[in-house]
Design a protein around this motif. Structure first.
Motif, mmCIF file in Angstrom:
data_model
loop_
_atom_site.group_PDB
_atom_site.id
_atom_site.type_symbol
_atom_site.label_atom_id
_atom_site.label_comp_id
_atom_site.label_asym_id
_atom_site.label_seq_id
_atom_site.Cartn_x
_atom_site.Cartn_y
_atom_site.Cartn_z
ATOM 1 N N ARG A 148 -4.593 3.973 9.501
ATOM 2 C CA ARG A 148 -5.173 4.675 9.249
ATOM 3 C C ARG A 148 -5.433 6.045 8.734
ATOM 4 O O ARG A 148 -5.761 6.924 7.839
ATOM 5 C CB ARG A 148 -6.616 4.225 9.768
ATOM 6 N N GLU A 184 3.035 1.865 -3.451
ATOM 7 C CA GLU A 184 1.518 2.636 -3.649
ATOM 8 C C GLU A 184 2.137 4.055 -4.235
ATOM 9 O O GLU A 184 1.381 4.822 -5.242
ATOM 10 C CB GLU A 184 0.434 1.591 -4.672
ATOM 11 N N THR A 244 -2.530 7.509 6.942
ATOM 12 C CA THR A 244 -2.556 7.270 5.508
ATOM 13 C C THR A 244 -3.731 7.886 4.412
ATOM 14 O O THR A 244 -3.339 8.998 3.756
ATOM 15 C CB THR A 244 -3.272 5.398 5.187
ATOM 16 N N THR A 273 -2.009 10.274 1.443
ATOM 17 C CA THR A 273 -2.665 10.379 0.179
ATOM 18 C C THR A 273 -3.531 11.609 -0.227
ATOM 19 O O THR A 273 -3.622 12.285 -1.118
ATOM 20 C CB THR A 273 -4.392 9.656 1.268
ATOM 21 N N ARG A 279 0.442 -1.135 0.360
ATOM 22 C CA ARG A 279 -0.065 -0.093 0.563
ATOM 23 C C ARG A 279 0.688 1.263 -0.058
ATOM 24 O O ARG A 279 0.998 2.514 -0.868
ATOM 25 C CB ARG A 279 -0.857 -0.144 0.978
ATOM 26 N N ASP A 280 2.114 0.929 0.739
ATOM 27 C CA ASP A 280 2.669 3.049 0.778
ATOM 28 C C ASP A 280 3.208 2.133 -0.661
ATOM 29 O O ASP A 280 3.484 3.691 -0.729
ATOM 30 C CB ASP A 280 3.802 2.455 1.969
#
Length: 304
Positions: free
Chosen positions: A211, A134, A214, A218, A131-132
């Motif tokens: 979360r 990406e 993130t 993001t 995830r990171d």
């Protein structure tokens, strides 16, 4: 995902590490004897022996550009043997062998990139959670789109120090993602053991913090992507404007051509239409550049 590097690293070392990312993770331990093994020594000794006593063969085996050197050494060795005797020729061969052995042994061993990986540990990011990774890839694409754009190279975004600001933005995001990856892996390891109610409660709190982090990061990446999109829109307008400018440069030739075939009034109207189109595109370009600048300036407070 490409590795991310601290912009303060020397450019030559950063480029060398980027070309061989396989040596960056895991960070290699310092090897004994500089990473040299017995096979390296035997190979160096065999090659050195050929250079000492059969240099023409060694040069032939190791490449065309070394063959003239090998042939020259062989001729010199034979001349010494002929004029001064075998003992001196043999001594020369031993000297060449010794020097060649030391040179080849010095060149063998650990990759220079592995040495740089240890030297600059903590100043690059090469391994992230999926995830990171990406998010870092999206960041790198947005930064590359801006830096490679025509409007940036033409200096139309000169009030934003893209070459300084954007690499620093990328590195700050990469550092944060590396810390998030470390925490995710700690969480995963903790969940594999015995999980009591208290441990589960703490892990859930940590997961919530991850979360939120993130989501916040993001948003920062999306701001970069928005900036990149606006720069690309300005790029399209800039390229269209350049094309019309090139066409306008030929306006005199077209005016003369039209004047030969139709009345001057019609020719003038045609040229005026071309001029109006160019003016509209230029206005669009200016607005696109202003939008891109605004999007870029939004990022500046976060870079501090």
């Amino acid at each position: 995902m490409k590795p991310a590097f601290d912009p303060a690293l020397p450019p030559a070392e950063r480029a060398l590490m980027a070309e061989a990312p396989e040596f960056l993770h895991p960070v290699p331990d310092r090897p004994r004897w500089g990473g040299r093994v017995g096979a390296d020594a035997w190979k160096a000794l065999l090659s050195a022996s050929l250079w000492g006593f059969l240099p023409v063969v060694a040069g032939r085996l190791q490449g065309r550009w070394l063959f003239p050197l090998g042939a020259t050494l062989q001729v010199v060795q034979l001349m010494i043997w002929f004029f001064y005797g075998f003992a001196r020729a043999f001594t020369m061969g031993l000297a060449v062998e010794a020097v060649t052995f030391l040179v080849l042994l010095a060149l063998s061993g650990e990759s220079p990139v592995a040495k740089l990986a240890r030297k600059h540990q903590g100043r690059y990011v090469a391994d992230l959670h999926l995830r990171d990774a990406e998010l870092l890839e999206r960041t790198q694409k947005a930064v590359a789109a801006v830096l490679d754009s025509s409007v940036n190279r033409a200096g139309l975004l000169d009030d934003i120090a893209n070459t300084v600001t954007l690499p620093r933005q990328e590195w700050e995001i990469a550092e944060t993602l590396a810390e998030m990856t470390r925490l995710r892996r700690e969480q995963r390891a903790a969940r594999k053991g015995k999980v009591t109610d208290r441990i589960a409660e703490m892990l859930d709190a940590h997961d919530g913090a991850l979360r939120l982090a993130t989501e916040s990061l993001t948003g920062r990446v999306e701001a970069l992507e928005d900036y990149a999109l606006r720069v690309m829109a300005a790029d399209d307008a800039y390229q269209e404007w350049q094309t019309l400018q090139d066409l306008a440069d030929d306006g005199d030739a077209y005016t003369e051509l039209l004047a030969r075939t139709v009345r001057d009034r019609l020719a003038t109207e045609e040229i005026n239409q071309l001029t109006e189109r160019a003016a509209r595109v230029e206005a669009t370009l200016r607005q696109s550049v202003r939008d891109a600048r605004k999007a870029g300036l939004v990022l500046l407070p976060k870079a501090g």
